[in-house]
Design a protein around this motif. Sequence first.
Motif, PDB file in Angstrom:
ATOM      1  N   PHE A  41     -74.592  37.643  61.000  1.00 43.00           N
ATOM      2  CA  PHE A  41     -75.366  38.563  61.705  1.00 43.00           C
ATOM      3  C   PHE A  41     -74.983  38.592  63.100  1.00 43.00           C
ATOM      4  CE2 PHE A  41     -79.059  39.492  64.375  1.00 43.00           C
ATOM      5  CZ  PHE A  41     -79.371  40.815  63.799  1.00 43.00           C
ATOM      6  N   ILE A  42     -74.897  37.352  63.780  1.00 43.46           N
ATOM      7  CA  ILE A  42     -74.366  37.526  65.038  1.00 43.46           C
ATOM      8  C   ILE A  42     -72.954  37.902  65.263  1.00 43.46           C
ATOM      9  CG2 ILE A  42     -73.811  35.785  66.886  1.00 43.46           C
ATOM     10  CD1 ILE A  42     -76.315  33.891  65.765  1.00 43.46           C
ATOM     11  N   TRP A  43     -72.053  37.592  64.505  1.00 48.43           N
ATOM     12  CA  TRP A  43     -70.756  38.158  64.488  1.00 48.43           C
ATOM     13  C   TRP A  43     -70.662  39.425  64.470  1.00 48.43           C
ATOM     14  CZ3 TRP A  43     -66.010  37.038  65.856  1.00 48.43           C
ATOM     15  CH2 TRP A  43     -65.101  37.646  65.393  1.00 48.43           C
ATOM     16  N   LEU A  44     -71.467  40.288  63.653  1.00 49.45           N
ATOM     17  CA  LEU A  44     -71.683  41.598  63.337  1.00 49.45           C
ATOM     18  C   LEU A  44     -71.933  42.185  64.695  1.00 49.45           C
ATOM     19  CD1 LEU A  44     -71.380  44.158  61.712  1.00 49.45           C
ATOM     20  CD2 LEU A  44     -73.831  43.573  61.064  1.00 49.45           C
ATOM     21  N   CYS A  45     -73.243  41.661  65.342  1.00 50.85           N
ATOM     22  CA  CYS A  45     -73.750  41.947  66.526  1.00 50.85           C
ATOM     23  C   CYS A  45     -72.510  42.024  67.749  1.00 50.85           C
ATOM     24  CB  CYS A  45     -74.689  41.462  66.839  1.00 50.85           C
ATOM     25  SG  CYS A  45     -76.246  41.710  65.652  1.00 50.85           S
ATOM     26  N   ILE A  46     -71.938  41.052  67.658  1.00 54.14           N
ATOM     27  CA  ILE A  46     -70.943  40.645  68.704  1.00 54.14           C
ATOM     28  C   ILE A  46     -69.958  41.924  68.483  1.00 54.14           C
ATOM     29  CG2 ILE A  46     -69.146  39.137  69.603  1.00 54.14           C
ATOM     30  CD1 ILE A  46     -71.046  36.921  69.124  1.00 54.14           C
ATOM     31  N   MET A  47     -69.402  41.770  67.343  1.00 53.09           N
ATOM     32  CA  MET A  47     -68.508  42.814  67.256  1.00 53.09           C
ATOM     33  C   MET A  47     -68.731  44.528  67.440  1.00 53.09           C
ATOM     34  SD  MET A  47     -65.474  41.419  66.797  1.00 53.09           S
ATOM     35  CE  MET A  47     -64.617  42.582  66.366  1.00 53.09           C
ATOM     36  N   ILE A  98     -69.509  23.593  67.663  1.00 54.28           N
ATOM     37  CA  ILE A  98     -67.886  23.688  67.210  1.00 54.28           C
ATOM     38  C   ILE A  98     -68.116  24.959  66.432  1.00 54.28           C
ATOM     39  CG2 ILE A  98     -66.030  22.900  65.486  1.00 54.28           C
ATOM     40  CD1 ILE A  98     -67.061  20.096  66.445  1.00 54.28           C
ATOM     41  N   PHE A  99     -69.044  25.311  65.679  1.00 56.29           N
ATOM     42  CA  PHE A  99     -69.142  26.394  64.804  1.00 56.29           C
ATOM     43  C   PHE A  99     -68.942  27.662  66.000  1.00 56.29           C
ATOM     44  CE2 PHE A  99     -71.383  28.012  60.765  1.00 56.29           C
ATOM     45  CZ  PHE A  99     -70.521  29.163  60.663  1.00 56.29           C
ATOM     46  N   TYR A 100     -69.937  27.868  66.875  1.00 54.36           N
ATOM     47  CA  TYR A 100     -69.897  28.656  67.976  1.00 54.36           C
ATOM     48  C   TYR A 100     -68.779  28.990  68.786  1.00 54.36           C
ATOM     49  CZ  TYR A 100     -74.570  30.058  66.640  1.00 54.36           C
ATOM     50  OH  TYR A 100     -75.779  30.294  65.704  1.00 54.36           O
ATOM     51  N   GLY A 101     -68.028  27.789  68.975  1.00 65.39           N
ATOM     52  CA  GLY A 101     -66.709  27.793  69.303  1.00 65.39           C
ATOM     53  C   GLY A 101     -65.600  28.529  68.640  1.00 65.39           C
ATOM     54  N   MET A 102     -65.800  28.343  67.308  1.00 67.38           N
ATOM     55  CA  MET A 102     -64.835  28.852  66.378  1.00 67.38           C
ATOM     56  C   MET A 102     -65.045  30.582  66.477  1.00 67.38           C
ATOM     57  SD  MET A 102     -64.283  30.619  63.370  1.00 67.38           S
ATOM     58  CE  MET A 102     -66.178  30.111  62.455  1.00 67.38           C
ATOM     59  N   MET A 103     -66.330  30.890  66.459  1.00 68.73           N
ATOM     60  CA  MET A 103     -66.650  32.463  66.678  1.00 68.73           C
ATOM     61  C   MET A 103     -66.063  33.026  67.845  1.00 68.73           C
ATOM     62  SD  MET A 103     -70.291  32.477  64.893  1.00 68.73           S
ATOM     63  CE  MET A 103     -70.799  34.180  65.337  1.00 68.73           C
ATOM     64  N   PHE A 104     -66.210  31.953  68.757  1.00 70.60           N
ATOM     65  CA  PHE A 104     -65.590  32.671  70.106  1.00 70.60           C
ATOM     66  C   PHE A 104     -64.251  32.748  70.016  1.00 70.60           C
ATOM     67  CE2 PHE A 104     -63.887  31.960  74.382  1.00 70.60           C
ATOM     68  CZ  PHE A 104     -64.629  32.948  75.378  1.00 70.60           C
ATOM     69  N   LEU A 105     -63.622  31.747  69.462  1.00 69.81           N
ATOM     70  CA  LEU A 105     -62.087  31.854  69.140  1.00 69.81           C
ATOM     71  C   LEU A 105     -61.624  33.122  68.526  1.00 69.81           C
ATOM     72  CD1 LEU A 105     -60.911  28.320  69.257  1.00 69.81           C
ATOM     73  CD2 LEU A 105     -60.755  29.578  71.114  1.00 69.81           C
ATOM     74  N   LEU A 106     -62.395  33.137  67.393  1.00 72.58           N
ATOM     75  CA  LEU A 106     -61.964  34.497  66.418  1.00 72.58           C
ATOM     76  C   LEU A 106     -62.121  35.623  67.097  1.00 72.58           C
ATOM     77  CD1 LEU A 106     -61.119  34.801  63.613  1.00 72.58           C
ATOM     78  CD2 LEU A 106     -63.884  35.110  63.117  1.00 72.58           C
ATOM     79  N   TRP A 107     -63.144  35.683  68.088  1.00 67.52           N
ATOM     80  CA  TRP A 107     -63.272  36.936  68.827  1.00 67.52           C
ATOM     81  C   TRP A 107     -62.317  37.145  70.174  1.00 67.52           C
ATOM     82  CZ3 TRP A 107     -64.634  37.214  74.371  1.00 67.52           C
ATOM     83  CH2 TRP A 107     -64.786  38.277  74.803  1.00 67.52           C
ATOM     84  N   VAL A 108     -61.916  36.173  70.667  1.00 63.61           N
ATOM     85  CA  VAL A 108     -60.707  35.905  71.607  1.00 63.61           C
ATOM     86  C   VAL A 108     -59.572  36.678  70.970  1.00 63.61           C
ATOM     87  CG1 VAL A 108     -59.413  34.658  73.202  1.00 63.61           C
ATOM     88  CG2 VAL A 108     -61.686  34.329  73.146  1.00 63.61           C
ATOM     89  N   TRP A 109     -59.332  36.117  69.839  1.00 68.12           N
ATOM     90  CA  TRP A 109     -58.157  36.508  69.088  1.00 68.12           C
ATOM     91  C   TRP A 109     -58.285  38.236  68.874  1.00 68.12           C
ATOM     92  CZ3 TRP A 109     -57.479  36.034  63.062  1.00 68.12           C
ATOM     93  CH2 TRP A 109     -55.929  36.489  62.896  1.00 68.12           C
ATOM     94  N   TYR A 110     -59.434  38.677  68.508  1.00 65.86           N
ATOM     95  CA  TYR A 110     -59.648  40.062  68.258  1.00 65.86           C
ATOM     96  C   TYR A 110     -59.357  40.901  69.726  1.00 65.86           C
ATOM     97  CZ  TYR A 110     -61.512  44.691  67.958  1.00 65.86           C
ATOM     98  OH  TYR A 110     -61.574  45.997  68.036  1.00 65.86           O
ATOM     99  N   VAL A 111     -60.034  40.329  70.698  1.00 61.82           N
ATOM    100  CA  VAL A 111     -60.005  41.011  72.090  1.00 61.82           C
ATOM    101  C   VAL A 111     -58.303  40.929  72.465  1.00 61.82           C
ATOM    102  CG1 VAL A 111     -60.657  40.819  74.359  1.00 61.82           C
ATOM    103  CG2 VAL A 111     -62.178  40.743  72.613  1.00 61.82           C
ATOM    104  N   GLU A 112     -57.730  39.805  72.469  1.00 64.93           N
ATOM    105  CA  GLU A 112     -56.484  39.624  72.996  1.00 64.93           C
ATOM    106  C   GLU A 112     -55.286  40.307  72.117  1.00 64.93           C
ATOM    107  OE1 GLU A 112     -55.918  38.478  76.102  1.00 64.93           O
ATOM    108  OE2 GLU A 112     -57.976  38.375  76.446  1.00 64.93           O
ATOM    109  N   LYS A 113     -55.394  40.049  70.854  1.00 62.44           N
ATOM    110  CA  LYS A 113     -54.342  40.449  70.028  1.00 62.44           C
ATOM    111  C   LYS A 113     -54.468  41.625  69.222  1.00 62.44           C
ATOM    112  CE  LYS A 113     -51.938  36.633  71.334  1.00 62.44           C
ATOM    113  NZ  LYS A 113     -51.069  36.872  72.366  1.00 62.44           N
ATOM    114  N   ILE A 114     -55.628  42.056  68.409  1.00 60.47           N
ATOM    115  CA  ILE A 114     -56.025  42.715  67.525  1.00 60.47           C
ATOM    116  C   ILE A 114     -56.240  43.829  68.348  1.00 60.47           C
ATOM    117  CG2 ILE A 114     -57.034  43.532  65.381  1.00 60.47           C
ATOM    118  CD1 ILE A 114     -55.322  41.181  65.118  1.00 60.47           C
ATOM    119  N   ARG A 115     -57.188  43.946  69.157  1.00 61.37           N
ATOM    120  CA  ARG A 115     -57.641  45.362  69.979  1.00 61.37           C
ATOM    121  C   ARG A 115     -56.430  45.394  70.786  1.00 61.37           C
ATOM    122  NH1 ARG A 115     -62.210  44.745  74.441  1.00 61.37           N
ATOM    123  NH2 ARG A 115     -60.497  43.823  75.756  1.00 61.37           N
TER     124      ARG A 115
END
Length: 187
Positions: free
Chosen positions: A96-102, A156-173
């Motif tokens: 749910f948090i991931w969906l909101c962030i994205m 560590i879980f929230y850190g993983m989510m942050f890194l996943l988000w960074v990947w989206y922002v920096e590479k995918i987006r």
Amino acid sequence: MAPYRDVIIFVVALFVSNGIWKLCVHGDEDNVAVTILGLDVTAFFQWMSEVTANAVFWLVSLFRDTIYQADAITLKFVSGSGSKIVWSCTPIKQSFIWLCIMLVTIGDWKSKSWFIPFGWVCIFLFNILRIAAITLFIEFHPDWFDILHTYIFKYIFYGMMFLLWVWYVEKIRESGVGGDKARELAE
């Protein structure tokens, strides 16, 4: 402010979505009753607990032949230590948090339409790894459960989510379809 805009959006979305979750989702881990805005969703959360417990059992049993399932959501070792995979151990809240962030992250919907579900899969798999690691540690150190569960692996879980988000922002987006438009919106 502009260089930090995305990170500020991430942090605000993380805290706001966590607050919304705490306001809207209520449940008692002992009797498993879970409601969202008064709607009983216990069956779904119980099912997710069982799916999570089965996946963790399978993974841990690859390393330890001393584990068994005492019931659908309880994992035990022959030593007597073990863990119960209650509804809050499932990755539903983090999803749910991931969906909101994205949803509030600047970017095109075409890339978000596949990256949000991709993130959910990563969150599910990471959650299995997280619980399996905790379970493996507590076989011989059951007193480590609280620090591992509540502090170390939670962050560590929230850190993983942050890194996943960074990947989206920096590479995918930035390089994906609609990346130019996303860059224009971010500037």
